[in-house]
Design a protein around this motif. Structure first.
Motif, PDB file in Angstrom:
ATOM      1  N   SER A   1      56.332  46.428  85.599  1.00 58.31           N
ATOM      2  CA  SER A   1      57.774  46.606  85.550  1.00 58.31           C
ATOM      3  C   SER A   1      58.459  45.870  86.697  1.00 58.31           C
ATOM      4  O   SER A   1      59.470  45.183  86.500  1.00 58.31           O
ATOM      5  CB  SER A   1      58.117  48.097  85.600  1.00 58.31           C
ATOM      6  OG  SER A   1      59.510  48.295  85.637  1.00 58.31           O
TER       7      SER A   1
ATOM      8  N   GLU B   1      61.142  42.888  86.099  1.00 59.30           N
ATOM      9  CA  GLU B   1      62.550  43.242  86.256  1.00 59.30           C
ATOM     10  C   GLU B   1      63.157  42.891  87.607  1.00 59.30           C
ATOM     11  O   GLU B   1      64.384  42.836  87.743  1.00 59.30           O
ATOM     12  CB  GLU B   1      62.728  44.743  85.987  1.00 59.30           C
ATOM     13  CG  GLU B   1      62.325  45.160  84.580  1.00 59.30           C
ATOM     14  CD  GLU B   1      62.552  46.637  84.334  1.00 59.30           C
ATOM     15  OE1 GLU B   1      63.717  47.028  84.158  1.00 59.30           O
ATOM     16  OE2 GLU B   1      61.556  47.396  84.343  1.00 59.30           O
TER      17      GLU B   1
ATOM     18  N   TYR C   1      62.935  58.088  84.626  1.00 57.46           N
ATOM     19  CA  TYR C   1      63.519  57.450  83.442  1.00 57.46           C
ATOM     20  C   TYR C   1      64.362  58.400  82.595  1.00 57.46           C
ATOM     21  O   TYR C   1      65.004  57.964  81.641  1.00 57.46           O
ATOM     22  CB  TYR C   1      62.427  56.795  82.581  1.00 57.46           C
ATOM     23  CG  TYR C   1      61.600  57.752  81.745  1.00 57.46           C
ATOM     24  CD1 TYR C   1      61.946  58.013  80.413  1.00 57.46           C
ATOM     25  CD2 TYR C   1      60.482  58.387  82.268  1.00 57.46           C
ATOM     26  CE1 TYR C   1      61.187  58.884  79.643  1.00 57.46           C
ATOM     27  CE2 TYR C   1      59.730  59.249  81.509  1.00 57.46           C
ATOM     28  CZ  TYR C   1      60.087  59.497  80.197  1.00 57.46           C
ATOM     29  OH  TYR C   1      59.354  60.366  79.437  1.00 57.46           O
TER      30      TYR C   1
ATOM     31  N   LEU D   1      68.236  58.017  82.107  1.00 56.85           N
ATOM     32  CA  LEU D   1      68.017  56.582  82.259  1.00 56.85           C
ATOM     33  C   LEU D   1      68.755  56.051  83.487  1.00 56.85           C
ATOM     34  O   LEU D   1      68.247  55.197  84.210  1.00 56.85           O
ATOM     35  CB  LEU D   1      68.479  55.853  80.995  1.00 56.85           C
ATOM     36  CG  LEU D   1      68.192  54.360  80.913  1.00 56.85           C
ATOM     37  CD1 LEU D   1      66.700  54.100  80.989  1.00 56.85           C
ATOM     38  CD2 LEU D   1      68.769  53.772  79.631  1.00 56.85           C
ATOM     39  N   THR D   2      69.954  56.549  83.720  1.00 55.15           N
ATOM     40  CA  THR D   2      70.717  56.182  84.913  1.00 55.15           C
ATOM     41  C   THR D   2      70.861  57.419  85.789  1.00 55.15           C
ATOM     42  O   THR D   2      71.654  58.316  85.497  1.00 55.15           O
ATOM     43  CB  THR D   2      72.111  55.635  84.546  1.00 55.15           C
ATOM     44  OG1 THR D   2      71.964  54.525  83.665  1.00 55.15           O
ATOM     45  CG2 THR D   2      72.852  55.178  85.798  1.00 55.15           C
TER      46      THR D   2
ATOM     47  N   ALA E   1      62.326  53.093  83.051  1.00 52.24           N
ATOM     48  CA  ALA E   1      61.940  52.911  81.652  1.00 52.24           C
ATOM     49  C   ALA E   1      60.773  51.935  81.510  1.00 52.24           C
ATOM     50  O   ALA E   1      59.839  52.172  80.733  1.00 52.24           O
ATOM     51  CB  ALA E   1      63.129  52.431  80.828  1.00 52.24           C
TER      52      ALA E   1
ATOM     53  N   LEU F   1      58.978  49.442  74.225  1.00 52.06           N
ATOM     54  CA  LEU F   1      60.192  49.384  75.034  1.00 52.06           C
ATOM     55  C   LEU F   1      61.436  49.572  74.177  1.00 52.06           C
ATOM     56  O   LEU F   1      62.352  50.326  74.536  1.00 52.06           O
ATOM     57  CB  LEU F   1      60.274  48.047  75.770  1.00 52.06           C
ATOM     58  CG  LEU F   1      59.599  47.960  77.133  1.00 52.06           C
ATOM     59  CD1 LEU F   1      59.526  46.512  77.592  1.00 52.06           C
ATOM     60  CD2 LEU F   1      60.353  48.794  78.169  1.00 52.06           C
ATOM     61  N   ARG F   2      61.465  48.883  73.051  1.00 51.74           N
ATOM     62  CA  ARG F   2      62.625  49.024  72.147  1.00 51.74           C
ATOM     63  C   ARG F   2      62.743  50.458  71.656  1.00 51.74           C
ATOM     64  O   ARG F   2      63.845  51.013  71.552  1.00 51.74           O
ATOM     65  CB  ARG F   2      62.505  48.047  70.971  1.00 51.74           C
ATOM     66  CG  ARG F   2      62.634  46.582  71.372  1.00 51.74           C
ATOM     67  CD  ARG F   2      62.747  45.671  70.164  1.00 51.74           C
ATOM     68  NE  ARG F   2      61.562  45.671  69.327  1.00 51.74           N
ATOM     69  CZ  ARG F   2      60.508  44.880  69.526  1.00 51.74           C
ATOM     70  NH1 ARG F   2      60.487  44.035  70.550  1.00 51.74           N
ATOM     71  NH2 ARG F   2      59.455  44.910  68.712  1.00 51.74           N
TER      72      ARG F   2
ATOM     73  N   ARG G   1      64.062  52.780  74.475  1.00 49.82           N
ATOM     74  CA  ARG G   1      65.502  52.609  74.708  1.00 49.82           C
ATOM     75  C   ARG G   1      66.323  53.222  73.582  1.00 49.82           C
ATOM     76  O   ARG G   1      67.382  53.805  73.821  1.00 49.82           O
ATOM     77  CB  ARG G   1      65.811  51.123  74.892  1.00 49.82           C
ATOM     78  CG  ARG G   1      65.326  50.624  76.259  1.00 49.82           C
ATOM     79  CD  ARG G   1      65.433  49.148  76.434  1.00 49.82           C
ATOM     80  NE  ARG G   1      64.985  48.764  77.776  1.00 49.82           N
ATOM     81  CZ  ARG G   1      64.390  47.620  78.067  1.00 49.82           C
ATOM     82  NH1 ARG G   1      64.175  46.723  77.124  1.00 49.82           N
ATOM     83  NH2 ARG G   1      64.021  47.354  79.304  1.00 49.82           N
TER      84      ARG G   1
ATOM     85  N   LEU H   1      66.303  56.941  74.178  1.00 46.54           N
ATOM     86  CA  LEU H   1      67.188  57.307  75.287  1.00 46.54           C
ATOM     87  C   LEU H   1      68.653  57.191  74.882  1.00 46.54           C
ATOM     88  O   LEU H   1      69.482  58.027  75.247  1.00 46.54           O
ATOM     89  CB  LEU H   1      66.888  56.428  76.499  1.00 46.54           C
ATOM     90  CG  LEU H   1      65.554  56.706  77.195  1.00 46.54           C
ATOM     91  CD1 LEU H   1      65.194  55.579  78.155  1.00 46.54           C
ATOM     92  CD2 LEU H   1      65.589  58.034  77.935  1.00 46.54           C
ATOM     93  N   ASP H   2      68.985  56.149  74.111  1.00 45.15           N
ATOM     94  CA  ASP H   2      70.359  55.997  73.615  1.00 45.15           C
ATOM     95  C   ASP H   2      70.737  57.169  72.719  1.00 45.15           C
ATOM     96  O   ASP H   2      71.846  57.704  72.800  1.00 45.15           O
ATOM     97  CB  ASP H   2      70.511  54.683  72.848  1.00 45.15           C
ATOM     98  CG  ASP H   2      70.535  53.470  73.762  1.00 45.15           C
ATOM     99  OD1 ASP H   2      70.753  53.655  74.985  1.00 45.15           O
ATOM    100  OD2 ASP H   2      70.320  52.350  73.270  1.00 45.15           O
TER     101      ASP H   2
END
Length: 315
Positions: free
Chosen positions: A130, A134, A243, A246-247, A265, A290-291, A294, A297-298
């Motif tokens: 990661s 990133e 994670y 997420l934020t 993440a 990963l997709r 996310r 999480l969304d």
């Protein structure tokens, strides 16, 4: 990539999926997305995968941990993932360790095979992958890490292996801090690792290139920030391995102060993918995982009141 066809598939028949059962043991894990992440990847590899949460509400009961490991084996689990607060506590209850798990002194994956429990650590590889993807080019002359627990041990090992010049570890527990510094010094040599109490953060951060939060503070079950956010300054980079959310509050504060910052993440997926391979023998698609993470999480973020997964107390 592993062949998606199950044994016995012929011609145009629909392949029969191979049953596979494993799970996660920890405390306060009812909101974990691991079941959806692992079960979502399983069918791509011909697996009828069941991933169960074993939420231990009394984490200071060694007999309870022994019983749950035994019951998981007896129930036909192929293995277990391990999270806070058991990554170090589980080691005396295992029959063997991989070289990396032994070096790190923490386990996040147990494989049950041939009547043996073998512990592995995929957190270090997950962190390293990661970070490289990133935060390319990030300076690592001096890094300050928050947390000396099981996840902290893995993150520290990954950073020193990758070439971090000097690592300062801040943790409120003097014994835990000293134990990790001692293990890392024995492995990587004198002069590269130091331990400090949280009161020493201001001085340490003045000369730091970056900060790693490897503590559980910031998780939904451990709200808050692991450091005073006023100590963050432009020019630093930050990794928060949490994670969910997420934020985190720490990430939000860092970005508002011009700090180059990433969340957990990526590490979550890369360590999960390595664990998936150890337990199932199949090589997962990290891009797809990963997709999927996310998207999960969304979806959770869009709910007014997120509904946690229902944990199972026993296998």
């Amino acid at each position: 990539m592993a062949d998606d066809r199950a044994d016995g598939h012929r011609g145009g028949d629909v392949p029969a999926r191979v049953p596979c059962r494993y799970g996660l043991i920890g405390s306060g894990i009812g909101a974990s997305l691991s079941p959806a992440l692992h079960e979502g990847e399983g069918p791509h590899h011909g697996l009828d995968l069941t991933y169960e949460l074993i939420d231990v509400q009394a984490p200071d009961t060694p007999d309870d941990l022994d019983r749950l490991l035994r019951e998981a084996e007896e129930a036909g689990f192929a293995g277990l993932n391990v999270t806070h607060p058991f990554k170090q506590r589980v080691i005396p209850r295992l029959d063997g360790l991989s070289r990396q798990a032994e070096d790190i002194g923490a386990v996040n994956t147990i494989v049950f095979s041939g009547g043996r429990r073998v512990g592995h650590n995929t957190d270090a590889a997950g962190f390293a992958e990661s970070f490289a993807r990133e935060l390319p080019g990030a300076a690592t002359g001096h890094v300050v890490q928050l947390g000396a627990g099981g996840a902290g041990a893995a993150c520290a090992h990954a950073q020193l292996t990758a070439g971090t010049g000097r690592l300062t570890i801040a943790d409120p527990d003097p014994a835990r801090r000293a134990a990790l510094v001692g293990r890392l010094t024995a492995r990587f040599g004198a002069g590269r690792v130091a331990g400090i109490p949280p009161s020493g953060l201001e001085t340490a951060l003045a000369s730091a290139d970056g900060v790693v939060n490897a503590s559980p503070v910031g998780m939904r079950s451990h709200p808050g920030t692991p450091m005073p956010v006023d100590l963050l300054r432009p020019g630093l980079w930050l990794v928060d391995i949490v994670y969910m959310p997420l934020t985190t509050r720490l990430l939000r504060a860092a970005r508002s102060r011009g700090v180059r910052a990433i969340g957990g993440a990526g590490m979550c997926v890369f360590q999960a993918a390595a664990s998936f391979e150890l337990i199932t023998g199949r090589v997962p698609d990290t891009g797809r995982m990963l997709r999927h993470l996310r998207a999960l999480l969304d979806e959770r973020r869009s709910r007014p009141c997120p509904t946690p997964a229902t944990p199972r107390r026993t296998p």
